[in-house]
Design a protein around this motif. Structure first.
Motif, mmCIF file in Angstrom:
data_model
loop_
_atom_site.group_PDB
_atom_site.id
_atom_site.type_symbol
_atom_site.label_atom_id
_atom_site.label_comp_id
_atom_site.label_asym_id
_atom_site.label_seq_id
_atom_site.Cartn_x
_atom_site.Cartn_y
_atom_site.Cartn_z
ATOM 1 N N ALA A 314 -24.518 2.318 -54.581
ATOM 2 C CA ALA A 314 -25.313 1.110 -53.709
ATOM 3 C C ALA A 314 -26.614 1.477 -53.594
ATOM 4 N N LEU A 315 -26.002 2.870 -53.250
ATOM 5 C CA LEU A 315 -27.656 2.888 -52.231
ATOM 6 C C LEU A 315 -28.692 2.945 -53.581
ATOM 7 N N ALA A 316 -28.356 3.613 -54.905
ATOM 8 C CA ALA A 316 -29.376 3.584 -55.565
ATOM 9 C C ALA A 316 -29.782 2.588 -56.807
ATOM 10 N N PHE A 317 -28.194 1.623 -56.408
ATOM 11 C CA PHE A 317 -28.675 -0.014 -56.767
ATOM 12 C C PHE A 317 -30.046 -0.859 -56.025
ATOM 13 N N SER A 318 -28.844 -0.505 -54.443
ATOM 14 C CA SER A 318 -30.624 -0.843 -53.790
ATOM 15 C C SER A 318 -31.489 -0.804 -53.864
#
Length: 347
Positions: A314-318
């Motif tokens: 989710a952090l990478a997608f953010s």
């Protein structure tokens, strides 16, 4: 007023128009929420300090948006309501709609789920409305609902007070903002509603009277500012009841003082909040705030390592979202709402 804006434009703590220590506060606020939600998977009855994180977000939001309105008025001489809402929509809606679409894709079509997603998209998850009430998957958007309802009020209030007109402009917006008081409130209660508007309004008031109030905050010793923040965070955890009512104003005031005084009176705090990893994570905080809810949904990821992997995903997608979705849409909002030339005085 013009001097306030000029000072903001030349503030050395800003990079490309951003106040880096505020991005650091966004990171801290997000971490409070993430730890709270991860803990709830293992201790469903134990509440930590997630609400304090959301309270910090509210204080920042009221300050930043009012600052933007002040800047616009300084440049144009008035507030362009259409431009304001176009820019807010371009900032808020794309990441939210992508998250809601992903929820539908991951969880599958269901009429009740679709109703919840629609509630979230209409920013009403802070109000209980019967069978389509917002459950966990979109429950965290109660905070977005309060912010968007505040945005209905703020430009009208700003224009009314700035022009020293009557309060007639405020009445329609005020009616919408007060509507949650007369309906059952989700997650937060009426006392929480008062605290939220103290935070949003307090941030707005600080931006509006920055030249007067910021020097007062700078006189506070760093340890007093830190203790104020700690006290506000601690009291934000108190559940609804008599104790919360008796201490109601202390949590928002403590958080407001801590958030805005501490980085101004402590070089160490200022550097830490503006430290590149802290500020960078703050840039990603909106999308990550949305997606962490899916990561920590009960039954979605059952092992701690799978939860950790999902969170870093989710952090990478953010990070991707900030670069390729949020920034282009923010730029589009600016292009769709260019500042008009200020009216020239009659000669």
């Amino acid at each position: 007023m013009a001097s306030t804006v000029q000072a903001a434009l030349h503030d050395p703590i800003q990079t490309h128009g951003r106040i880096e220590w505020l991005d650091g506060w966004r990171t801290i606020a997000l971490l409070f929420v993430v730890v709270e939600h991860w803990n709830l998977l293992y201790h469903p009855e134990q509440s930590l300090y997630g609400k304090a994180g959301v309270f910090i977000f509210f204080a920042i939001s009221g300050y930043i948006v009012t600052r933007l309105l002040i800047r616009e008025k300084s440049r144009r001489g008035e507030v362009d309501f259409a431009a304001f809402y176009i820019r807010r929509a371009a900032r808020i809606l794309p990441p939210l709609l992508i998250y809601l679409a992903a929820c539908l894709l991951v969880l599958g079509w269901d009429q009740a789920l679709a109703a919840e997603l629609a509630r979230s998209a209409m920013f009403t998850c802070n109000i209980k409305l019967g069978p389509s009430d917002c459950s966990w998957i979109v429950g965290h958007t109660w905070s977005l609902a309060f912010e968007e309802q505040f945005y209905l009020l703020l430009p009208f209030a700003f224009a009314s007070f700035a022009a020293r007109r009557t309060l007639v402009l405020l009445l329609p917006a005020l009616a919408l903002v007060l509507l949650p008081v007369f309906l059952p409130l989700h997650w937060i209660g009426v006392s929480g509603w008062v605290q939220i508007y103290m935070l949003l309004g307090g941030g707005a008031l600080l931006a509006w009277h920055e030249e007067r109030l910021m020097p007062l905050l700078k006189r506070i010793p760093w340890y007093a500012a830190l203790m104020s923040l700690v006290l506000g965070i601690a009291l934000s955890r108190i559940p609804g009841g008599l104790v919360q009512k008796l201490t109601l104003p202390v949590a928002p005031v403590g958080i407001l003082i801590g958030v805005f005084a501490l980085p101004n009176v402590s070089d160490r705090a200022r550097r830490f909040l503006g430290w590149r990893p802290m500020a960078t994570l703050g840039l990603y905080s909106y999308t990550l705030y949305l997606w962490q809810q899916l990561v920590f949904m009960e039954g979605m990821f059952t092992q701690w390592w799978s939860q950790a992997l999902a969170f870093f995903g989710a952090l990478a997608f953010s990070a991707f979202s900030f670069r390729f979705i949020e920034t282009p849409f923010r730029d589009l909002g600016r292009r769709l709402s260019p500042p008009r030339a200020a009216a020239q005085p009659a000669t």
